[in-house]
Design a protein around this motif. Structure first.
Motif, PDB file in Angstrom:
ATOM      1  N   LEU A 296      50.278  73.364  65.277  1.00 34.25           N
ATOM      2  CA  LEU A 296      49.405  73.207  64.108  1.00 34.25           C
ATOM      3  C   LEU A 296      48.278  74.223  64.161  1.00 34.25           C
ATOM      4  N   SER A 297      47.985  74.794  63.031  1.00 38.98           N
ATOM      5  CA  SER A 297      46.845  75.714  62.931  1.00 38.98           C
ATOM      6  C   SER A 297      45.601  74.946  62.507  1.00 38.98           C
ATOM      7  N   ARG A 298      44.458  75.579  62.624  1.00 39.60           N
ATOM      8  CA  ARG A 298      43.226  74.943  62.152  1.00 39.60           C
ATOM      9  C   ARG A 298      43.311  74.620  60.669  1.00 39.60           C
ATOM     10  N   GLU A 299      43.963  75.513  59.904  1.00 36.23           N
ATOM     11  CA  GLU A 299      44.105  75.277  58.470  1.00 36.23           C
ATOM     12  C   GLU A 299      44.980  74.044  58.202  1.00 36.23           C
ATOM     13  N   ASN A 300      46.073  73.919  58.937  1.00 38.08           N
ATOM     14  CA  ASN A 300      46.920  72.726  58.810  1.00 38.08           C
ATOM     15  C   ASN A 300      46.114  71.468  59.090  1.00 38.08           C
ATOM     16  N   ILE A 301      45.342  71.503  60.179  1.00 32.00           N
ATOM     17  CA  ILE A 301      44.585  70.324  60.597  1.00 32.00           C
ATOM     18  C   ILE A 301      43.498  69.986  59.588  1.00 32.00           C
ATOM     19  N   ARG A 302      42.834  70.976  59.044  1.00 31.80           N
ATOM     20  CA  ARG A 302      41.814  70.699  58.021  1.00 31.80           C
ATOM     21  C   ARG A 302      42.433  69.986  56.820  1.00 31.80           C
ATOM     22  N   GLU A 303      43.655  70.387  56.452  1.00 34.08           N
ATOM     23  CA  GLU A 303      44.311  69.723  55.325  1.00 34.08           C
ATOM     24  C   GLU A 303      44.676  68.283  55.686  1.00 34.08           C
ATOM     25  N   LEU A 304      45.155  68.079  56.908  1.00 36.51           N
ATOM     26  CA  LEU A 304      45.494  66.727  57.354  1.00 36.51           C
ATOM     27  C   LEU A 304      44.262  65.824  57.332  1.00 36.51           C
ATOM     28  N   LEU A 305      43.174  66.319  57.916  1.00 33.70           N
ATOM     29  CA  LEU A 305      41.964  65.503  58.003  1.00 33.70           C
ATOM     30  C   LEU A 305      41.328  65.273  56.639  1.00 33.70           C
ATOM     31  N   GLY A 306      41.550  66.198  55.719  1.00 33.74           N
ATOM     32  CA  GLY A 306      40.934  66.084  54.405  1.00 33.74           C
ATOM     33  C   GLY A 306      41.754  65.326  53.386  1.00 33.74           C
ATOM     34  N   TYR A 307      42.977  64.932  53.747  1.00 32.08           N
ATOM     35  CA  TYR A 307      43.845  64.277  52.761  1.00 32.08           C
ATOM     36  C   TYR A 307      43.240  62.969  52.269  1.00 32.08           C
ATOM     37  N   ARG A 308      42.914  62.094  53.188  1.00 33.51           N
ATOM     38  CA  ARG A 308      42.245  60.842  52.858  1.00 33.51           C
ATOM     39  C   ARG A 308      41.491  60.413  54.106  1.00 33.51           C
ATOM     40  N   ALA A 309      40.242  60.094  53.956  1.00 30.05           N
ATOM     41  CA  ALA A 309      39.392  59.820  55.110  1.00 30.05           C
ATOM     42  C   ALA A 309      40.023  58.776  56.028  1.00 30.05           C
ATOM     43  N   GLY A 310      40.237  59.141  57.302  1.00 28.94           N
ATOM     44  CA  GLY A 310      40.731  58.203  58.295  1.00 28.94           C
ATOM     45  C   GLY A 310      42.221  57.976  58.316  1.00 28.94           C
ATOM     46  N   MET A 311      42.969  58.600  57.408  1.00 27.52           N
ATOM     47  CA  MET A 311      44.404  58.339  57.368  1.00 27.52           C
ATOM     48  C   MET A 311      45.150  59.133  58.442  1.00 27.52           C
ATOM     49  N   PHE A 312      44.746  60.391  58.635  1.00 23.93           N
ATOM     50  CA  PHE A 312      45.378  61.229  59.647  1.00 23.93           C
ATOM     51  C   PHE A 312      44.332  61.688  60.647  1.00 23.93           C
ATOM     52  N   ASP A 313      44.723  61.674  61.908  1.00 21.14           N
ATOM     53  CA  ASP A 313      43.823  62.075  62.981  1.00 21.14           C
ATOM     54  C   ASP A 313      44.518  63.058  63.903  1.00 21.14           C
ATOM     55  N   VAL A 314      43.713  63.899  64.562  1.00 18.49           N
ATOM     56  CA  VAL A 314      44.192  64.676  65.703  1.00 18.49           C
ATOM     57  C   VAL A 314      43.306  64.314  66.882  1.00 18.49           C
ATOM     58  N   GLN A 315      43.943  64.144  68.035  1.00 12.71           N
ATOM     59  CA  GLN A 315      43.214  63.836  69.256  1.00 12.71           C
ATOM     60  C   GLN A 315      43.798  64.677  70.390  1.00 12.71           C
ATOM     61  N   CYS A 316      43.526  64.332  71.627  1.00 17.05           N
ATOM     62  CA  CYS A 316      43.743  65.251  72.752  1.00 17.05           C
ATOM     63  C   CYS A 316      45.015  64.961  73.541  1.00 17.05           C
ATOM     64  N   HIS A 317      45.750  66.035  73.851  1.00 20.64           N
ATOM     65  CA  HIS A 317      46.912  66.000  74.741  1.00 20.64           C
ATOM     66  C   HIS A 317      46.686  66.984  75.886  1.00 20.64           C
ATOM     67  N   SER A 318      45.423  67.127  76.246  1.00 18.52           N
ATOM     68  CA  SER A 318      44.868  68.097  77.191  1.00 18.52           C
ATOM     69  C   SER A 318      44.522  69.384  76.441  1.00 18.52           C
ATOM     70  N   ASN A 319      43.690  70.188  77.059  1.00 20.83           N
ATOM     71  CA  ASN A 319      43.403  71.506  76.503  1.00 20.83           C
ATOM     72  C   ASN A 319      44.466  72.506  76.944  1.00 20.83           C
ATOM     73  N   ALA A 320      44.737  72.543  78.248  1.00 19.18           N
ATOM     74  CA  ALA A 320      45.684  73.538  78.760  1.00 19.18           C
ATOM     75  C   ALA A 320      46.491  73.006  79.938  1.00 19.18           C
ATOM     76  N   LEU A 321      46.731  71.703  79.995  1.00 15.38           N
ATOM     77  CA  LEU A 321      47.427  71.111  81.136  1.00 15.38           C
ATOM     78  C   LEU A 321      48.759  70.487  80.755  1.00 15.38           C
ATOM     79  N   HIS A 322      49.331  70.943  79.669  1.00 21.20           N
ATOM     80  CA  HIS A 322      50.623  70.393  79.252  1.00 21.20           C
ATOM     81  C   HIS A 322      51.755  71.214  79.874  1.00 21.20           C
TER      82      HIS A 322
END
Length: 294
Positions: free
Chosen positions: A137-163
């Motif tokens: 996901l790009s930042r642009e993708n994520i901004r659209e997800l977060l802006g669709y409807r408040a609280g409906m879509f979230d992104v959270q952490c799967h580590s920064n660089a430890l996957h």
């Protein structure tokens, strides 16, 4: 003979009617618990044990809705852990890895069905989302997800660089090799602390909020008491495993179980049955559910 035949026919009709009625009724309900579903990759040409087609993804979720399940957001799930009620037959949809396929394939279906979801992203991929073998996901993708409807879509952490894994050990829990051999405990603690803090910082930038970092999904489901403590110190209060159980308030908030739904062999009816079977086991004592470090 005629009387016996009529009696037999009457019994058969009653049995058929009962079976039809049972087949159309929703399965058993449940309260004060949540079925947390885990997905990774929704795609119509890629194939793997963690990839489902868009048709199967839609069919799974549509079937659960028809069976009376209610889908909740991450915010509602957190409020549940804090003591608030959730609807009967509550379900939380989660994704790991932050693949762009979530935006391309899953996001349209989730919008169509009005179902919330959270995606646990590897935040280092934000710098170069086309670099991984499966684009992120790009930042642009994520901004659209977060802006669709408040609280409906979230992104959270799967580590920064430890996957990733170093040999058989996950980078989150293993002691990595340095120039002079395996890192010592102090070096390990510093590395995981910095990674967790970096992930939290990038979430804060995406949301524009200092309170954005709430939840973490352990890479490969592998964790330890030390890793849990370091992730909690970075501000994460909820962490998700791959232990296949229902989530209740008795579940350790840093060891929240999830039911795998993202395998192509899991048909809608099978997923429903998986949830129902786990409803019956929720009252067993909550022990240490950590995945053993190999």
């Amino acid at each position: 003979m005629t009387r016996k035949l009529l009696t037999g026919l009457l019994v058969a009709v009653i049995l058929i009617s009962l079976l039809e009625l049972w087949g159309t009724n929703p399965k058993q309900t449940y309260r004060d618990q949540v079925a947390v579903l885990m997905y990774h990759h929704v795609h119509d040409t890629d194939q793997s044990s963690s990839t489902v087609s868009s048709a199967l993804f839609r069919d799974q979720l549509s079937y659960l809705k028809k069976q009376g399940y209610t889908f909740i957001s991450l915010s509602e799930f957190i409020r549940f852990y804090e003591g608030a009620p959730v609807p009967e037959k509550a379900v939380l949809v989660t994704f790991d890895d932050g693949y762009r396929s979530f935006y391309d394939y899953a996001f349209p279906i989730l919008k169509e069905l009005d179902i919330p979801a959270v995606n646990f992203i590897v935040t280092q991929d934000l710098a170069a989302p086309d670099a991984p073998s499966i684009p992120a996901l790009s930042r642009e993708n994520i901004r659209e997800l977060l802006g669709y409807r408040a609280g409906m879509f979230d992104v959270q952490c799967h580590s920064n660089a430890l996957h990733y894994k170093a040999g058989r050990e996950g980078a989150l829990t293993g002691r990595l090799e340095t120039g002079g051999g395996p890192e010592n405990e102090a070096q390990y603690i510093e590395r995981v602390s910095q990674d967790s803090q970096a992930c939290a910082q990038r979430l804060q930038e995406l949301y524009g909020s200092p309170d954005a970092a709430k939840a973490y999904a352990y890479p490969f489901g592998i964790f330890s008491d030390t890793a849990k403590s370091l992730i909690r110190d970075a501000g994460f209060r909820y962490a998700f495993t791959i232990v296949s159980e229902m989530a209740t308030r008795s579940s350790n908030p840093m060891e929240i179980p999830r039911i795998n739904a993202g395998n192509p062999s899991i048909k809608p009816e099978h997923l429903d049955k998986q949830i129902q079977l786990r409803v019956e086991r929720v009252h067993k004592p909550a022990g240490d559910r950590s995945v053993p470090v190999q």
